[in-house]
Design an enzyme around this catalytic site. Sequence first.
Site, PDB file in Angstrom:
ATOM      1  N   HIS A 259      -6.334   0.076 -10.540  1.00 48.38           N
ATOM      2  CA  HIS A 259      -6.597   1.172  -9.365  1.00 48.38           C
ATOM      3  C   HIS A 259      -5.413   2.232  -9.686  1.00 48.38           C
ATOM      4  O   HIS A 259      -5.852   3.319  -9.636  1.00 48.38           O
ATOM      5  CB  HIS A 259      -6.196   0.575  -7.884  1.00 48.38           C
TER       6      HIS A 259
ATOM      7  N   ASP B 112       0.956  -1.279  -0.103  1.00 52.46           N
ATOM      8  CA  ASP B 112      -0.038   0.015  -0.095  1.00 52.46           C
ATOM      9  C   ASP B 112       0.907   1.233   0.057  1.00 52.46           C
ATOM     10  O   ASP B 112       1.878   1.128   0.675  1.00 52.46           O
ATOM     11  CB  ASP B 112      -0.867  -0.018   1.372  1.00 52.46           C
TER      12      ASP B 112
END
Length: 302
Positions: A217, A146
Site C-alpha cells: 500500500h 492508520d
Amino acid sequence: MVVAQTAVCAETGNYAVFLTLLVKAGGEAVIRRAAAALPSLTRTIADQVGEPELVSAFGIGADVWESVTGCAKPEGLEPFKALADGPRVAPSTPADLFVHIHSPRQDANLVLARELMRLLGDGATLVEEVMSYKHLGGRDLTGFVDGTENPEGEERAEVALVADGPHAGGSFVSLQRYVHDLARWEALPLPEQEGCIGRTKADDEELDDDVKPPTAHIARVVIEEDGEELEVVRHSLPYGGVGERGLYFVAYCADPAVFRRMLENMVMTDHEGHHDRLLDFTKPVTGASFFTPSATFLEGLA
C-alpha cells in the site's frame, strides 16, 4: 483575515459523524442559510455541552456549488470520477453536500449533527450517516496503524488549505467508505499482511526497500515529485461493529490532483502489472468530492 473551517486542520478526534446529502429542488436558499450558520452553531454547542474540541466542516459539490453559493466554482472542483481496473472499482456515488463533525465525544458530535439537520430541514435529503471511532489508539480494523505519515502541526494547513485567491482558506475534500473483508485478511499470515501494507504490524516500522513489495500500500500511495512527497491531510476513522466494518476515508488537500494520483496508483495496474494489494481485501463502496470553503466564506453566505 480568512479563517478555515475548524475540522479541516484539527487533529482527528476520537469520534466522528460523517454525513452526505443531496440538495432538493428549490432547497438552495435553506442550504445556504444552514451552511452560513454552522461555524457559529459549532461554537455555541461546544460551549453548551462543555466540549471545546468540537469541530466541523461543510463541503459543497461541483454540481450545486454555484446554485448554493452564488459564486463561481473553485478551479479544480469536479464530481468524483469512478475508476475501474479488473475486479478493483472505485465508484462515484451521489452526494451534493458533505458534513464532517468530530471531537473526543460522540454525544457532542450528535448534538451538533442533529441541530444542523434541523436547520437543513426540507432543503436536503440525507444519503448516508456514518459514525466512526478511533480504534486501539489509532489503528485501522486491519490492526495496522492508520495515517502514520499524516502531516502534523502547522504542516497540516500548508497541505490542506488553498493559500491565496478568492477561495483561500478552503480545501478540496474527497471521501470514500471502504468495506473490509476481515475474515480473509485475518487468515493471512503476518508476513503477508505486512507485505500488503509495507509496514510492520506491531511497531509500525516501514519495511526496508529490498523487502517491501512493489504492491505494498505505501509503495503505491507514497509519491514524490521534484524531490517532494505529495501529501493529503487524512481524517480517516474505522466504522462498524460485528457486522459490516471498514474505514471511512477522508482526504483534504489544497490540490485535488494529489488525492487523484494516489487513488489511481491504488486501483490501476501499472506497466509492470502492479496494483495496491490491499484492495484485494477491502473495497470502496462510495466516492464523492467537494470543496470546503473557509469559515469566513461560509458566514458571508448569510
